[in-house]
Design an enzyme around this catalytic site. Structure first.
Site, PDB file in Angstrom:
ATOM      1  N   ASP A 311       5.385  22.772  84.722  1.00 54.45           N
ATOM      2  CA  ASP A 311       5.734  24.018  85.386  1.00 54.45           C
ATOM      3  C   ASP A 311       5.929  23.702  86.868  1.00 54.45           C
ATOM      4  OD1 ASP A 311       6.273  26.695  85.845  1.00 54.45           O
ATOM      5  OD2 ASP A 311       4.563  27.405  84.696  1.00 54.45           O
ATOM      6  N   CYS A 312       6.601  24.593  87.559  1.00 50.09           N
ATOM      7  CA  CYS A 312       7.057  24.273  88.915  1.00 50.09           C
ATOM      8  C   CYS A 312       5.891  24.210  89.898  1.00 50.09           C
ATOM      9  CB  CYS A 312       8.096  25.289  89.362  1.00 50.09           C
ATOM     10  SG  CYS A 312       9.564  25.271  88.302  1.00 50.09           S
TER      11      CYS A 312
END
Length: 680
Positions: A311-312
């Protein structure tokens, strides 16, 4: 050459091979074409030399220096081609490709590529010639319990995605679906998931992923689909604890029986090409550095052979918030070795070369991740001639079609749950009734789209029919008295008078309320599960007004709402969720009987005091001291409405055709038959 000549290329997303200008011999002015898209660039020289803005280094140019390499040979197996290309790259070049925005490596014909695109319930992009369809939110889709509909919708989404890519608007790797479990109604992202049941979520994952990836040409992947967020992720920001710091403590029983089944289904039957690891820790280890989850479970036990993306910002969390390592180089190393191949962010690009120099990762570690990543890019057809690739020729006309809008309308209709209908007679409403349409979501357009939505109209939301406008279309504008009455969460009551006046002039009141993304969303959990602001107070005044007019409550929401007063008093309650761009029409169809509601709750609706009984940080599913348990499988209290509940306008009757004889334990069972009938 003309002295001072400047070349400037403004390539579209995913189609640029540049970063290299080639000076080559030619007899006259030459034109070179980018390997994807229609942009061209050329220059000429009286001395017989031409400038090429990068396309010279592509596999499909006969005179290209790279055409002789094995990775350009389309007759070879994909993995042989992948290995040939990856093994030519330096450490710095490999690291550059392991962030979501990967630059071009022109000497090998590698185009710039953006790995990150979204399609939670429709392509999240702007419009091209046409605009993408926005379907109902996943929390609504779960209520349909119709997996063939999910597959049909996903097929439509992927077709639009490919066509938008051909217009240079989107990429080809889609970070969807969200297959976490709706374990608590307060979680801000409940609108993104189909429900609380692992089997339902598993079936949703399979049909969504297959719908996105299945295509007409088995040689190429239609798209890459990414199931997210692995694993045990369902907290955003609650009482000071956020997802970047949260450590999900999960016992083996809950991990196996609740939190992992949808992931097994996603990769084993759905055959997803990618998985996203989550921000949180699981039992003390950040998910993106968790070798047990990523390698032992996902790759070995579940036989996953795609790539894992963080995930970012999750790789940065390993060192900055979880404090699992002391340096960014160590953070990238533990993530890579655990099995995270791609970083949404720049940590890999910045720190993997240093980790390699420090001996924290090996050439083999880097290449393994790159093999997994570039296998997908090759199978998407990026290194093959596009002439005979059908997906590369999907035209803009397949985006936003009436057929796709019809799927969105059917999905919205099938998702609506009838929770209460007094004496089974109030609804459907007669079309000659005068109707007061009240409430903060009565004129909703963008709210119906939930989060992660694309641009459904060329200008704003003018193409979306709100519920009040759909009702006016259904029964004529002259029969509708509209007043919003209040806002979603405000305390201002100045609109009450107009709402009460509208109701007094009508035969029935339809109150369309609920919540929106100012109340629940990514990064924002709820503290209570009741109607916010003064909505309940206005509902009570409308109900108490004399002479009494029946009140219908229509709810829009992702996470469930506890509406005890309405359950006890309002004549009808309708759960519409966030129903997508066609939701206003679907609501009107149900209210006036042009569609018979058949949706069922994919979640348990609890009483409002449930939030006081258990902490959102408590990941345990089973009841224990201080916890009533979670979901219909374990909750030991009395729900407001149970999982699977949903009424319709049809009444059912069953009776024996022949009464069965008493069964003795010493005799075989006797045969009996029954019949059933329905009306309405």
């Amino acid at each position: 050459m003309n002295e001072g000549l400047c070349l400037q290329a403004s390539p579209a997303w995913g189609s640029y091979t540049g970063g290299l200008i080639v000076l080559g011999p030619c007899s006259s002015a030459a034109t070179w074409t980018w390997p994807q898209g229609s942009k061209q660039i050329s220059a000429s020289s009286p001395s017989g030399y031409c400038l090429d803005g990068g396309s010279f280094y592509t596999c499909d140019q006969p005179r290209s220096p790279i055409a002789k390499y094995a990775y350009c040979n389309t007759s070879l197996p994909v993995m042989q081609r992948v290995v040939d290309l990856v093994d030519r790259l330096t450490v710095d070049q490999m690291a550059s490709q392991m962030g979501n925005t990967a630059p071009a490596i022109a000497q090998y014909g590698i185009p710039e590529y953006e790995w990150w695109t979204e399609a939670l319930h429709g392509v999240m992009s702007g419009c091209g010639v046409n605009c993408p369809v926005s379907f109902p939110a996943p929390s609504a889709l779960g209520a349909s319990f119709n997996m063939s509909l999910i597959y049909e919708m996903a097929q439509a989404i992927s077709t639009e995605a490919r066509a938008l890519h051909n217009e240079d608007i989107t990429g080809l790797d889609y970070w969807t679906p969200n297959i976490n479990i709706n374990r608590d109604p307060r979680w801000g992202r409940n609108q993104e998931v189909p429900g609380e049941d692992p089997y339902l979520t598993s079936q949703y994952a399979i049909h969504f992923v297959r719908g996105m990836q299945d295509g007409v040409d088995p040689r190429y992947a239609k798209l890459v689909t990414t199931c997210k967020h692995y694993a045990a992720y369902s907290l955003e920001n609650w009482h000071g604890m956020d997802r970047h710091h949260f450590n999900a403590i999960v016992d083996d029983y809950d991990l196996v029986n609740t939190y992992l089944p949808s992931w097994h289904a996603c990769v084993n039957t759905g055959r997803a090409r990618s998985i996203m690891c989550s921000y949180n820790e699981v039992n003390g280890i950040p998910s993106c550095a968790n070798k047990f989850l990523l390698n032992d479970v996902l790759r070995k036990e579940f036989s996953f052979d795609g790539y894992v993306v963080s995930d970012c910002g999750a790789i940065d969390d390993i060192v900055s918030t979880h404090k699992y390592t002391s340096t960014p180089e160590n953070a990238t190393a533990v993530a890579l070795k655990a099995g995270t191949d791609l970083n949404c962010g720049t940590m890999y690009q910045q720190y993997l070369p240093g980790a390699y120099k420090q001996g924290l990762v090996t050439m083999s570690d880097l290449r393994m991740a790159m093999y997994r990543l570039f296998k997908q890019r090759f199978e998407l057809g990026m290194y093959d001639p596009i002439a005979d690739q059908p997906y590369a020729h999907f035209p803009p006309s397949v985006v936003g079609t009436p057929a796709h809008q019809d799927i969105a309308l059917r999905a919205a209709r099938e998702s609506i749950v009838l929770l209460k209908n007094f004496d089974n007679t109030l609804l459907p409403l007669p079309k000659d009734a005068v109707v007061a349409v009240i409430g903060p979501n009565a004129d909703a357009t963008e709210t119906m789209l939930s989060n992660y939505h694309g641009q459904p109209c060329h200008k704003g939301y003018e193409c979306i029919v709100s519920p009040v406008d759909a009702i006016a279309q259904k029964i004529s504008k002259s029969r509708v008295n509209y007043a919003p009455g209040c806002t979603i969460k405000g305390t201002e009551k100045s609109g009450f008078a107009a709402a009460l006046s509208a109701a007094s002039k009508s035969d029935v009141t339809v109150f369309i309320g609920g919540i929106d993304n100012s109340i629940e969303r990514e990064t924002l959990d709820r503290y209570n599960i009741t109607l916010p602001g003064v909505q309940t107070e206005l509902l009570q005044l409308l109900y108490q007004q004399q002479p009494h007019k029946p009140v219908v409550l229509v709810l829009m929401n992702g996470g469930s709402l506890s509406v005890q007063w309405a359950k006890n008093n309002a004549e009808a309650v309708v759960e519409a969720w966030y129903p997508g761009m066609m939701g206003g029409l679907a609501i009107a169809d149900v209210l006036f009987g042009d569609y018979n509601p058949g949706g069922k709750l994919p979640v348990t609706i609890y009483s409002e005091d449930y939030v006081n009984a258990i902490s959102l940080e408590n990941m345990n599913m089973r009841p224990s001291a201080g916890s009533p348990g979670r979901t219909y499988r374990y909750f030991n209290g009395q729900p407001m409405w149970e999982f699977g509940f949903g009424l319709s306008y049809t009444t059912f009757k069953t009776e024996w055709q022949s009464e069965p004889a008493p069964v003795s334990k010493h005799e075989p069972h006797s045969q009996a038959s029954s019949s059933s009938g329905s009306s309405g």
